[in-house]
Design a protein around this motif. Structure first.
Motif, PDB file in Angstrom:
ATOM      1  N   PRO A 164       0.885  -1.237  -0.109  1.00 19.83           N
ATOM      2  CA  PRO A 164      -0.084   0.100  -0.070  1.00 19.83           C
ATOM      3  C   PRO A 164       0.857   1.281   0.038  1.00 19.83           C
ATOM      4  CG  PRO A 164      -0.422  -1.151   1.982  1.00 19.83           C
ATOM      5  CD  PRO A 164       0.684  -1.832   1.500  1.00 19.83           C
ATOM      6  N   GLN A 165       2.159   1.324   0.282  1.00 15.78           N
ATOM      7  CA  GLN A 165       3.106   2.500   0.351  1.00 15.78           C
ATOM      8  C   GLN A 165       3.713   2.654  -0.949  1.00 15.78           C
ATOM      9  OE1 GLN A 165       2.433   4.229   3.154  1.00 15.78           O
ATOM     10  NE2 GLN A 165       1.211   2.342   4.062  1.00 15.78           N
ATOM     11  N   HIS A 166       3.617   1.584  -1.789  1.00 15.30           N
ATOM     12  CA  HIS A 166       4.399   1.505  -3.208  1.00 15.30           C
ATOM     13  C   HIS A 166       5.747   1.229  -2.540  1.00 15.30           C
ATOM     14  CE1 HIS A 166       0.646   2.234  -5.005  1.00 15.30           C
ATOM     15  NE2 HIS A 166       0.606   3.212  -4.417  1.00 15.30           N
ATOM     16  N   ALA A 167       6.277   0.534  -1.660  1.00 20.97           N
ATOM     17  CA  ALA A 167       7.558   0.669  -1.131  1.00 20.97           C
ATOM     18  C   ALA A 167       8.416  -0.608  -2.076  1.00 20.97           C
ATOM     19  CB  ALA A 167       7.855   0.269   0.161  1.00 20.97           C
ATOM     20  N   ILE A 168       7.698  -1.416  -2.872  1.00 22.48           N
ATOM     21  CA  ILE A 168       8.476  -2.263  -3.466  1.00 22.48           C
ATOM     22  C   ILE A 168       8.408  -2.041  -5.010  1.00 22.48           C
ATOM     23  CG2 ILE A 168       8.546  -4.585  -4.319  1.00 22.48           C
ATOM     24  CD1 ILE A 168       7.448  -5.498  -1.557  1.00 22.48           C
ATOM     25  N   THR A 169       9.570  -2.139  -5.701  1.00 22.57           N
ATOM     26  CA  THR A 169       9.735  -1.599  -7.232  1.00 22.57           C
ATOM     27  C   THR A 169      10.057  -2.733  -7.787  1.00 22.57           C
ATOM     28  OG1 THR A 169       9.972   0.539  -6.576  1.00 22.57           O
ATOM     29  CG2 THR A 169      10.409  -0.079  -8.626  1.00 22.57           C
ATOM     30  N   ILE A 170       9.260  -3.273  -8.946  1.00 22.02           N
ATOM     31  CA  ILE A 170       9.817  -4.261 -10.110  1.00 22.02           C
ATOM     32  C   ILE A 170       9.882  -3.401 -11.235  1.00 22.02           C
ATOM     33  CG2 ILE A 170       8.958  -6.088 -11.297  1.00 22.02           C
ATOM     34  CD1 ILE A 170       8.570  -7.717  -8.819  1.00 22.02           C
ATOM     35  N   GLY A 171       8.535  -2.877 -11.651  1.00 20.31           N
ATOM     36  CA  GLY A 171       8.628  -2.035 -12.680  1.00 20.31           C
ATOM     37  C   GLY A 171       8.214  -2.644 -14.016  1.00 20.31           C
ATOM     38  N   SER A 172       8.131  -1.995 -15.324  1.00 19.93           N
ATOM     39  CA  SER A 172       7.485  -2.525 -16.299  1.00 19.93           C
ATOM     40  C   SER A 172       7.889  -3.898 -16.734  1.00 19.93           C
ATOM     41  CB  SER A 172       7.325  -1.320 -17.362  1.00 19.93           C
ATOM     42  OG  SER A 172       8.749  -1.432 -17.683  1.00 19.93           O
ATOM     43  N   GLU A 173       9.109  -4.297 -16.578  1.00 14.51           N
ATOM     44  CA  GLU A 173       9.792  -5.275 -16.945  1.00 14.51           C
ATOM     45  C   GLU A 173       9.335  -6.458 -15.642  1.00 14.51           C
ATOM     46  OE1 GLU A 173      10.860  -5.114 -20.792  1.00 14.51           O
ATOM     47  OE2 GLU A 173      11.248  -6.867 -19.466  1.00 14.51           O
ATOM     48  N   ILE A 174       8.401  -7.346 -15.919  1.00 13.31           N
ATOM     49  CA  ILE A 174       7.966  -7.973 -14.611  1.00 13.31           C
ATOM     50  C   ILE A 174       8.934  -8.928 -13.908  1.00 13.31           C
ATOM     51  CG2 ILE A 174       5.641  -7.411 -14.854  1.00 13.31           C
ATOM     52  CD1 ILE A 174       4.922 -10.179 -15.411  1.00 13.31           C
ATOM     53  N   THR A 175       9.921  -9.154 -14.948  1.00 13.95           N
ATOM     54  CA  THR A 175      11.208  -9.986 -14.576  1.00 13.95           C
ATOM     55  C   THR A 175      12.296  -9.350 -13.820  1.00 13.95           C
ATOM     56  OG1 THR A 175      12.312  -9.696 -16.802  1.00 13.95           O
ATOM     57  CG2 THR A 175      10.939 -11.582 -16.497  1.00 13.95           C
TER      58      THR A 175
END
Lengths: 105, 379, 171
Positions: C54-65
């Motif tokens: 909910p805090q958007h603390a984890i980032t993976i991005g548009s490349e989901i790998t």
């Protein structure tokens, strides 16, 4: 008893109507509609049939009706795939040797 | 259906001839997805499965799937299966269970035997074959003993039938099937003594192997099974290390007391029906062996026949569902239910989701293999 | 068995592999916050952790790998990612739960579940028994779909080694 009564994902196994089937002369209780092989595994049955030449024991292998390793005589008819055949009240299930014999006795 | 020999009066081997627009063979994740996608366009769909319940292998997958939101990531396979079934119900898709497809003739006539007693031929405008794949076996002395079974068989027993086929297990094979089923055996209350892998590196995803490892299950790479022992049932198994030519190294034998040996040695597409129907054969070792050749729309060399899921190459449930959608929308479009603009949009969406699932270190091999199929210059 | 042989040999990541990866960071000994720790070092197409936070603390991005990365300035230690990860590869840790013990909050999908206050055996990445811990909380939320989230306090000296609890015996 090999039933999985409590499972972390699938939950508690609900009680259901039971049926009585005869397996090699012995009466056992099975859950209505479950596959014969599952009912036998639940009682800890070690093997289902024997081969004709070397009289070796066989049980389930693929579990989904393709390999025919699990076949037994059901209500007089041999070579029934027990992993995909549901139990019914009064069913008579017998081990078979090789491809089995037809008819009762 | 209780097996019987004598037919009741009025029953018999009837020959019925029916017509449907689209016949989907196999109600696993690929077939269900194909049927739903096609039915949504308004096409008339008949979904046929030999089992007494639909879902294929999906209802045995009690773990959460990967991917992203559009792939239903984080949802357990069993719940994805339930969603698919209710969508199929909402669309009132005609489903024939306990119905075995025994042949496809003239590229359109689907011969079906229902309940092992009624013969029906359905003339179809389009056919979608989604027959899945079968488990491979590994042979070793003692492998015929009761207690030796496919990993899928163990999974069927524990997750579908709720019975433990054994208490103490050796798993052969460290691909995703082997490690996922090992984890599920632990959840079911069994003890997994070891996972054996012939290759020098483990095959499955690291997060899957890590779950199993932290439960205390050891992995033995560069090891193979030598023999199983037991009188009426498996009682023990011997494994050994192998050298670079896969030969067992004397002196490295290890014995485990187990009552179950599960074999997770890969899957092979179930292609007999497609080949008998005339589909051109393609060889793809990365995807399980012989498969029917297909284009990007999942159409085979036979214009009326499409394929989807593991029969078109062994991958995962998530790719099976996307391929099913692709086959479903392509088949429906080819008989006039979808405009070419709408089709283009859908095609791109599905293709992008498939590409996303085939990305990364594990997916690249599958992506390359799938590209090799569609790019193959047909004779 | 060589614990350093690596993920593709032993099944568990070695500490060396973890320290070399983009995702893994262990909260420091001066930190008093409970923070998410991720052990997902292979690029598989998967991003529910990013969506769950909910805090958007984890980032993976548009490349989901992409390998997930946690921003500890945003992480509140709520634990939603712990249950959301299909690979069960995320847990929370706090070195300074109190004077003597650290805290771990980890996912658990076995039966039976422990009870609050129970003493349990804690294990490392290889399933080896490391120490005894005390169960502080057992969370079973419907939205977590049968993934229990368990919080345990355990001796500080095993802070990095402990990552899970040994399964309890079924009756």
């Amino acid at each position: 008893m090999n039933r999985i009564v409590d499972h972390p994902i699938l939950g508690h196994l609900e009680e259901t109507e039971m049926v009585t089937i005869t397996v090699d002369g012995e009466k056992i209780q099975a859950r209505k509609g479950e596959m014969i092989a599952a009912a036998l595994i639940a009682t800890g049955k070690q093997y289902f049939r024997r081969t004709i030449k070397l009289v070796e024991p066989r049980g389930i292998y693929c579990g989904i009706g393709r390999c025919t390793d699990c076949v037994m005589k059901v209500n007089g008819i041999p070579n029934i795939r027990t992993c995909i055949t549901p139990v019914e009240e009064g069913m008579v299930i017998e081990s078979q040797i090789g491809v089995g014999t037809w008819g009762r006795g | 259906m209780s097996p019987r020999l004598v037919l009741a009066p009025g029953e018999g081997v009837e020959q019925r001839m029916e017509k449907r627009e689209i016949v989907v063979i196999g109600a696993g994740p690929a077939g269900l997805s194909a049927a739903i996608e096609a039915a949504r366009t308004g096409a008339q769909v008949l979904l046929v499965d030999e089992n007494s319940k639909p879902g294929g292998q999906l209802f045995k997958q009690i773990h959460k799937f990967f991917g992203s939101k559009e792939h239903q990531a984080g949802t357990r396979g069993i719940n994805i299966g339930t969603h698919l079934l209710s969508e199929a119900e909402n669309l009132a898709i005609e489903v024939w269970l306990n119905s075995e497809v025994c042949g496809i003739f003239n590229q359109q006539d689907v011969w079906i035997v229902r309940d092992k007693m009624h013969s029906v031929t359905v003339q179809a405008e389009r056919i979608i074959i989604a027959t899945g794949a079968t488990e491979n076996s590994v042979n070793f002395p003692g492998w015929t003993l009761p207690g030796v079974m496919g990993a899928g068989a163990a999974q069927t027993m524990i997750n579908l039938h709720r019975v433990l086929p054994g208490k103490s297990v050796l798993m052969i094979g460290s691909g995703n099937v082997g490690v996922i089923v090992s984890y599920q055996l632990l959840q079911a209350g069994a003890d997994v003594k070891a996972v054996v892998e012939a290759a020098p590196r483990l095959g499955g995803y690291g997060v899957h192997t890590a779950k199993v490892r932290r439960a205390g299950v050891p992995f033995y790479t560069s090891h193979t099974v030598l023999e199983a022992h037991g009188k009426e049932h498996v009682e023990s198994v011997v494994i050994a290390e192998v050298d670079s030519s896969w030969k067992p190294i004397p002196g490295t034998e290890k014995e485990f007391a187990v009552d179950t040996i599960c074999i997770a040695a890969g899957l092979t597409p179930l292609v007999e029906l497609s080949f008998a129907a005339g589909c051109e054969v393609f060889y793809s070792p990365a995807l399980g062996g012989l498969i029917p050749w297909h284009d990007e729309q999942m159409k085979t060399s036979v214009d009326s026949i499409y394929i989807a899921g593991d029969v078109s190459g062994v991958e995962e449930a998530s790719t099976a569902m996307e391929e099913g959608k692709m086959a479903g929308i392509s088949a429906a479009t080819s008989i006039g239910y979808v405009s070419s603009d709408d089709y283009s949009t859908k095609y791109i969406q599905i293709a992008q989701r498939l590409a996303s699932l085939r990305s990364g270190v594990f997916g690249q091999k599958r992506m390359d293999a799938k590209l090799a199929i569609v790019n193959h210059q047909r004779g | 068995m060589d614990k350093n042989a690596g993920l593709k040999i032993t099944g568990a990541p070695s500490l060396e592999e973890l320290h070399a990866s983009a995702c893994y960071r262990l909260p420091s000994k001066d930190c008093n916050k409970t923070l998410a720790v991720i052990e997902c070092i292979e690029g598989i197409p998967c991003n529910p952790c990013e969506t769950a936070c909910p805090q958007h603390a984890i980032t993976i991005g548009s490349e989901i790998t992409n390998i997930p990365v946690v921003d500890w300035d945003l992480c509140t230690g709520c634990g939603l990612c712990v249950a959301a990860c299909p690979g069960l590869a995320i847990y929370l840790k706090n070195y300074n739960y109190n004077e003597e013990t650290s805290l771990i909050t980890f996912p658990f999908e076995y039966y039976p579940l422990p009870e609050v206050g129970q003493s349990v055996t804690m294990a490392n990445r290889f399933g080896e028994e490391i120490c005894v811990g005390t169960v502080l909380k057992v969370l079973t939320l419907k939205r977590n779909d049968k993934t229990a989230v368990i919080s345990v306090s355990y001796p500080k000296e095993f802070f990095e080694d402990v990552i899970t609890m040994k399964r309890l015996k079924r009756e």
